[in-house]
Design an enzyme around this catalytic site. Structure first.
Site, PDB file in Angstrom:
ATOM      1  N   ARG A 183      29.248-129.335  10.848  1.00 13.09           N
ATOM      2  CA  ARG A 183      31.207-128.889  10.821  1.00 13.09           C
ATOM      3  C   ARG A 183      31.950-129.330   9.973  1.00 13.09           C
ATOM      4  NH1 ARG A 183      31.470-134.913  14.623  1.00 13.09           N
ATOM      5  NH2 ARG A 183      29.557-134.638  13.555  1.00 13.09           N
ATOM      6  N   LYS A 199      27.384-131.831   2.897  1.00 13.68           N
ATOM      7  CA  LYS A 199      28.133-132.544   3.563  1.00 13.68           C
ATOM      8  C   LYS A 199      28.200-133.451   1.755  1.00 13.68           C
ATOM      9  CE  LYS A 199      28.281-135.100   6.847  1.00 13.68           C
ATOM     10  NZ  LYS A 199      28.525-135.484   8.181  1.00 13.68           N
ATOM     11  N   TYR A 245      41.248-110.676 -31.291  1.00 14.88           N
ATOM     12  CA  TYR A 245      40.652-109.790 -30.603  1.00 14.88           C
ATOM     13  C   TYR A 245      40.888-108.169 -31.040  1.00 14.88           C
ATOM     14  CZ  TYR A 245      37.674-108.680 -26.983  1.00 14.88           C
ATOM     15  OH  TYR A 245      36.953-107.789 -25.585  1.00 14.88           O
ATOM     16  N   GLU A 275      25.653-143.652  21.806  1.00 14.91           N
ATOM     17  CA  GLU A 275      26.250-142.063  20.819  1.00 14.91           C
ATOM     18  C   GLU A 275      27.554-141.732  21.474  1.00 14.91           C
ATOM     19  OE1 GLU A 275      25.826-141.884  18.260  1.00 14.91           O
ATOM     20  OE2 GLU A 275      25.141-143.348  17.761  1.00 14.91           O
TER      21      GLU A 275
END
Ligand code: UD1
Ligand code: CA
Length: 466
Positions: free
Chosen positions: A18, A25, A393, A160
């Site tokens: 997700r 994750k 430079y 669940e």
């Protein structure tokens, strides 16, 4: 505590679909650290032994991030939280599990306070439960597992969300994903789990039903603040976690004597340290290994990343600095840009619209306005005039500019590197310096000024005739 009969297992093998991310994750960051780092901190609060982290997706990356702080068990296929914990068994059994308890944490639940965890472990030891778990009460129980209690209020099982009936979905007490098990009860029963559920997974949460059926005691501690059990499953959860960690960081800093003009607007990594009597204005962003001393002022919109700041330093509005050092009593900005390798000595002043890179300023040196000072060494008390540019430079290589102690560089000069301005020397304003300037001399490359008197009067007369 830490208690030596406690082993810790952290579940961190899932990808976290997700999050819609290619990063696993638990390696997402909140306030400058991986979310799993906070879980490891917690484990260290309650156990002397490194926790067993169950890894799977991107296991090398997780292992690299956590290093020696953990032991590792690999879960080849993510068959569920019960299956994850089972993978830790061989490592833990080697040490012997008799009489021990196992604390199970989720790698994606980073906000639990150590006090809450200690309360859970205390309750477990006091009650003689086979399992004590952490729950919380939510207005919107969303996708969390529902706590089903029996008539006497004992925890009977966890359902669940995806397997819950309409009635069960209304239960607002949910499972935080943090458990203390009697080791024998845990590993003895894990082997009997089935995948007979809507996700076809081995649910760790099914152990609760199994234990209570066999007459074992299962207890629960309700977290006072539900944010402590927030699991990171989406970017929006991650934002909530980050905001909460930020809030805790700022709270702690205020307790330590830091003033915030508007604390809710600042972004400060949990790795940052700030001394007392420092004042931080709104919209400051302080990241990485930034360390700020005492008595400093950090004005609005300042962005510091891995910057060491001494005491009594004033960093003015809009200044950006990274991988730099600023010593005591220096002043920087407004709108200065210190790029990596900048080191400012004591009492240095780097003013508005000055950019520095790999530049070392000695004590009391100044570049007050509109300059670029790169690959340079600036001696103590040197003064760099407005608009000075080090031409470091040549299109192929970078070259060094050395400005010795007490030198004075007139405004709008270009110092074409490699070049050295000697101690106490002066460069006239508007010069382009291509050769070394000896100490105590004056160098200037300006075209002498011509003055034609009355020229403007003549020009105006010509214009009128046309
Ligand atoms: C889980 C709980 C749920 C609880 C919630 C709290 C189960 C079955 N459900 O649900 O009751 O309310 O946590 O946050 O346990 N993991 C593995 N291997 C796997 C599966 C998961 O290591 O095979 C890890 C994940 O990386 C994660 C943690 O276990 O760190 C939790 O897994 P996740 O899939 O997020 O479980 P939830 O659906 O949130
Ligand atoms: Ca989760």
């Amino acid at each position: 505590m830490p208690t030596d009969n406690l082993e810790v297992v952290i579940m961190a093998a899932g990808l976290g679909t997700r999050m819609k991310s290619s990063t696993v994750k638990v390696l997402h960051r909140a306030a400058g650290r991986h979310i799993v780092d906070y879980v490891l901190d917690l484990a260290a609060e309650v156990s002397d032994r490194p926790p067993v982290v169950v890894i799977g997706h991107q296991r090398e990356a997780v292992q690299q991030a956590l290093g020696e702080r953990a032991r590792y068990a690999v879960q080849e296929q993510q068959l569920g939280t019960g299956h994850a914990v089972m993978q830790a068994a061989p490592i833990l059994e080697k040490q012997g599990l008799a009489g021990k308890n196992v604390l199970i944490l989720s790698g994606d639940v980073p906000l639990t306070r150590p006090e809450t965890l200690k309360k859970l472990i205390d309750e477990h030891q006091r009650s003689g439960n086979a399992l004590t778990l952490l729950t919380m009460k939510l207005d919107d129980p969303a996708l969390y597992g529902r706590i089903v209690r029996d008539g006497r209020g004992a925890v009977e099982r966890i359902v669940e969300a995806k397997d819950a009936s309409g009635e069960q979905k209304k239960i607002n007490e949910v499972n935080a994903g943090i458990y203390v098990f009697e080791a024998d009860q845990l590993f003895g029963n894990l082997r009997n789990l089935s995948t007979n559920n809507s996700q076809g997974e081995y649910y760790l949460t099914d152990l609760i039903g199994a234990l209570s059926k066999t007459g074992k005691r299962v207890g629960a501690v309700v977290a006072e603040d539900p944010v402590e059990a927030l699991g990171v499953n989406s970017r929006s959860d991650l934002a909530v976690v980050e905001a909460e960690i930020q809030r805790r960081v700022v709270e702690k800093l205020m307790r330590e004597g830091v003033t915030f003009r508007n604390p809710s607007t600042v972004v400060i990594d949990s790795t940052v340290r700030i001394g007392n009597a420092t004042v931080v204005y709104p919209f400051a962003t302080l990241e990485g290994h930034t360390v700020i001393g005492s008595g400093c002022v950090i004005e609005p919109g300042v962005h510091l990343s891995n910057v060491r700041v001494g005491n009594n330093v004033h960093v003015k509005t809009g200044t950006v600095a990274e991988d730099s050092d600023i010593a005591d009593d220096a002043t920087v900005g407004p709108y200065a840009h210190l790029r990596p390798g900048t080191k400012l000595g004591k009492r240095v002043k780097v003013g508005n619209f000055v950019e520095t890179k790999k530049a070392v300023f000695g004590e009391g040196a100044k570049a007050s306005h509109l300059s670029y000072i790169g690959d340079a060494e600036v001696g103590a008390d040197a003064n760099i005039g407005a608009g000075t540019i080090t031409c470091n430079y040549d299109g192929v290589n970078k070259h060094k500019t050395t400005i010795e102690e007490g030198a004075f560089i007139g405004s709008d000069s270009q110092l074409v590197a490699p070049v050295r301005i000697g101690r106490g020397a002066y460069v006239g304003a508007g010069s382009t310096i291509t050769k070394d300037v000896p100490p105590d001399s004056l160098a200037l490359t300006r075209v002498p000024q011509r003055v034609i008197e009355g020229w403007a009067v003549k020009r105006r007369e010509q214009k009128k005739k046309k």
